[in-house]
Design an enzyme around this catalytic site. Sequence first.
Site, PDB file in Angstrom:
ATOM      1  N   GLN A 149       0.821  -1.216   0.000  1.00  0.00           N
ATOM      2  CA  GLN A 149       0.000   0.000   0.000  1.00  0.00           C
ATOM      3  C   GLN A 149       0.858   1.270   0.000  1.00  0.00           C
ATOM      4  OE1 GLN A 149      -2.030  -1.449   3.599  1.00  0.00           O
ATOM      5  NE2 GLN A 149      -3.969  -0.959   2.620  1.00  0.00           N
ATOM      6  N   GLU A 166      -3.107  10.532  13.207  1.00  0.00           N
ATOM      7  CA  GLU A 166      -4.220  10.353  14.167  1.00  0.00           C
ATOM      8  C   GLU A 166      -3.798   9.389  15.285  1.00  0.00           C
ATOM      9  OE1 GLU A 166      -7.937   9.004  12.402  1.00  0.00           O
ATOM     10  OE2 GLU A 166      -8.536   8.110  14.323  1.00  0.00           O
ATOM     11  N   TYR A 212       7.019 -10.424   5.352  1.00  0.00           N
ATOM     12  CA  TYR A 212       6.150  -9.316   4.930  1.00  0.00           C
ATOM     13  C   TYR A 212       6.475  -8.950   3.477  1.00  0.00           C
ATOM     14  CZ  TYR A 212       5.148  -8.576   9.957  1.00  0.00           C
ATOM     15  OH  TYR A 212       4.783  -8.729  11.280  1.00  0.00           O
ATOM     16  N   GLY A 241       0.087   0.328  13.018  1.00  0.00           N
ATOM     17  CA  GLY A 241       0.087   0.106  11.573  1.00  0.00           C
ATOM     18  C   GLY A 241      -0.697   1.244  10.948  1.00  0.00           C
ATOM     19  N   LEU A 244      -5.473  -2.085  16.722  1.00  0.00           N
ATOM     20  CA  LEU A 244      -6.832  -1.796  16.225  1.00  0.00           C
ATOM     21  C   LEU A 244      -7.504  -3.056  15.694  1.00  0.00           C
ATOM     22  CD1 LEU A 244      -6.172   1.566  14.309  1.00  0.00           C
ATOM     23  CD2 LEU A 244      -6.797   1.209  16.698  1.00  0.00           C
ATOM     24  N   SER A 294       7.615 -14.651  19.003  1.00  0.00           N
ATOM     25  CA  SER A 294       6.323 -14.045  18.689  1.00  0.00           C
ATOM     26  C   SER A 294       5.261 -15.128  18.692  1.00  0.00           C
ATOM     27  CB  SER A 294       6.370 -13.353  17.326  1.00  0.00           C
ATOM     28  OG  SER A 294       5.119 -12.796  17.024  1.00  0.00           O
TER      29      SER A 294
HETATM   30  P1  NDP Z   1      -3.608  -2.308  13.484  1.00  0.00           P
HETATM   31  O1  NDP Z   1      -4.462  -3.300  14.163  1.00  0.00           O
HETATM   32  O2  NDP Z   1      -3.502  -0.967  14.096  1.00  0.00           O
HETATM   33  O3  NDP Z   1      -4.134  -2.172  11.981  1.00  0.00           O
HETATM   34  C1  NDP Z   1      -3.542  -1.246  11.117  1.00  0.00           C
HETATM   35  C2  NDP Z   1      -4.449  -1.018   9.926  1.00  0.00           C
HETATM   36  O4  NDP Z   1      -5.713  -0.486  10.344  1.00  0.00           O
HETATM   37  C3  NDP Z   1      -3.857   0.010   8.977  1.00  0.00           C
HETATM   38  O5  NDP Z   1      -2.939  -0.551   8.083  1.00  0.00           O
HETATM   39  C4  NDP Z   1      -5.111   0.554   8.312  1.00  0.00           C
HETATM   40  O6  NDP Z   1      -5.553  -0.399   7.351  1.00  0.00           O
HETATM   41  C5  NDP Z   1      -6.089   0.595   9.486  1.00  0.00           C
HETATM   42  N1  NDP Z   1      -5.977   1.828  10.281  1.00  0.00           N
HETATM   43  C6  NDP Z   1      -4.925   2.250  11.040  1.00  0.00           C
HETATM   44  N2  NDP Z   1      -5.200   3.404  11.648  1.00  0.00           N
HETATM   45  C7  NDP Z   1      -6.443   3.738  11.274  1.00  0.00           C
HETATM   46  C8  NDP Z   1      -7.263   4.841  11.589  1.00  0.00           C
HETATM   47  N3  NDP Z   1      -6.851   5.809  12.408  1.00  0.00           N
HETATM   48  N4  NDP Z   1      -8.509   4.888  11.045  1.00  0.00           N
HETATM   49  C9  NDP Z   1      -8.935   3.911  10.221  1.00  0.00           C
HETATM   50  N5  NDP Z   1      -8.196   2.834   9.878  1.00  0.00           N
HETATM   51  C10 NDP Z   1      -6.948   2.744  10.408  1.00  0.00           C
HETATM   52  O7  NDP Z   1      -2.118  -2.826  13.351  1.00  0.00           O
HETATM   53  P2  NDP Z   1      -1.488  -3.977  12.404  1.00  0.00           P
HETATM   54  O8  NDP Z   1      -2.380  -5.141  12.309  1.00  0.00           O
HETATM   55  O9  NDP Z   1      -1.016  -3.339  11.140  1.00  0.00           O
HETATM   56  O10 NDP Z   1      -0.238  -4.397  13.292  1.00  0.00           O
HETATM   57  C11 NDP Z   1       0.767  -3.417  13.588  1.00  0.00           C
HETATM   58  C12 NDP Z   1       2.135  -4.019  13.368  1.00  0.00           C
HETATM   59  O11 NDP Z   1       2.320  -5.128  14.251  1.00  0.00           O
HETATM   60  C13 NDP Z   1       2.398  -4.588  11.971  1.00  0.00           C
HETATM   61  O12 NDP Z   1       2.735  -3.616  11.037  1.00  0.00           O
HETATM   62  C14 NDP Z   1       3.538  -5.535  12.255  1.00  0.00           C
HETATM   63  O13 NDP Z   1       4.752  -4.818  12.336  1.00  0.00           O
HETATM   64  C15 NDP Z   1       3.173  -6.085  13.638  1.00  0.00           C
HETATM   65  N6  NDP Z   1       2.486  -7.391  13.510  1.00  0.00           N
HETATM   66  C16 NDP Z   1       3.128  -8.490  14.006  1.00  0.00           C
HETATM   67  C17 NDP Z   1       2.577  -9.746  13.906  1.00  0.00           C
HETATM   68  C18 NDP Z   1       3.307 -10.932  14.442  1.00  0.00           C
HETATM   69  O14 NDP Z   1       2.896 -12.074  14.176  1.00  0.00           O
HETATM   70  N7  NDP Z   1       4.361 -10.743  15.185  1.00  0.00           N
HETATM   71  C19 NDP Z   1       1.265  -9.961  13.242  1.00  0.00           C
HETATM   72  C20 NDP Z   1       0.658  -8.732  12.785  1.00  0.00           C
HETATM   73  C21 NDP Z   1       1.234  -7.502  12.934  1.00  0.00           C
HETATM   74  P3  NDP Z   1      -6.362   0.005   6.004  1.00  0.00           P
HETATM   75  O15 NDP Z   1      -6.286   1.475   5.803  1.00  0.00           O
HETATM   76  O16 NDP Z   1      -5.704  -0.768   4.919  1.00  0.00           O
HETATM   77  O17 NDP Z   1      -7.740  -0.486   6.242  1.00  0.00           O
END
Ligand code: NDP
Length: 319
Positions: free
Chosen positions: A27, A295, A54, A286, A212, A154
Amino acid sequence: MKYNRLGRSGVKVSELSFGSWVTFHNQLNIKDVMETMSIAYDKGVNFFDNAEVYANGKSEEVMGEALKKLAWPRVKYLVSTKFYWGISEGPNEKNTLNRKYLLQAMENSLRRFQLDYIDLIYCHRPDPHTPLEETVWAMHDLIHRGHALYWGTSEWSADEIRAAYMIAEKHHLHKPIVEQPQYNLFHRHRVEIEYQRLYEDLGIGLTTWSPLASGLLSGKYLKQIPENTRAQMKSMTWLREDINNENKRNQIQSFCDLATELNVSPSQLAITWCMRNNNVSTVILGASNQQQLNENLKSLDHKDLLTTEILERIDKLFA
Ligand code: NDP
């Protein structure tokens, strides 16, 4: 920004950090990556999370390229990567934590990042087929070789983490210092119950993911699935199931109402809630664009909102 020690180790991580899962390369292109990483860095973020798997290695490549162009002093930031699933075919290249894979995967990651060392390396999932002792020795050796500074796990069970720690202790090896679990209002048990003894007994720190719940807690899916969101991606069937779950929808609606009452966005309330846990060293954010990141980083301004009364109301909503 507050900086917390990563568990009992000496290294300090910003209480909010920034991760690249789903977003980097898919993205966000190199320009977007540089801009979002700069926004985070300027706010005091010093930890950027990544993993070999990733975007099939491309996320490491683009983060490495951004770091090179941004030219921040190396001492100012930490990067991580994680190993387990692998990105190429072969009996020793996938779904393993064996020594052969780990040593090779580390070299490949360093090349993609264009870095001399990675600060934190994680075993991305437990591997029931490799003796734990082999994995612990390999992680120790990666640190000993100077390829990494610290290691962790993890989504390992508390028993697995403790077993790895005890092996390291017995042989005077580098011990795991950190676990990276999912932690948000829908996923509390591991962090709040299962791992409880690990914090005091072993000094394990936490870098938590998906504050989130992949965007669910932002409330943006309550009416429909908007264009260009994670839930629209083919691979995210499970997220669409969550979106259609009646019970979760009701919880999210009430949570959004509470956020409105408190004059913050639901995302900020959800992130602040994760940060309030003293065992969490950093909450990994994320974001698929700058607006979301800005935000979410503003959650730092709302830490005082979570009074005992508000926490009890949130507990009731997600009971
Ligand atoms: P979140 O649960 O915060 O989701 C992030 C996603 O939610 C964004 O990419 C976006 O997706 C949406 N988003 C974020 N902020 C907002 C907002 N203010 N308003 C509306 N939509 C929003 O976190 P992630 O799931 O991305 O996890 C964070 C990090 O944790 C990852 O990047 C990774 O580094 C780590 N991780 C580690 C894992 C592991 O197994 N160790 C597994 C998963 C994550 P969109 O706009 O596309 O809808």
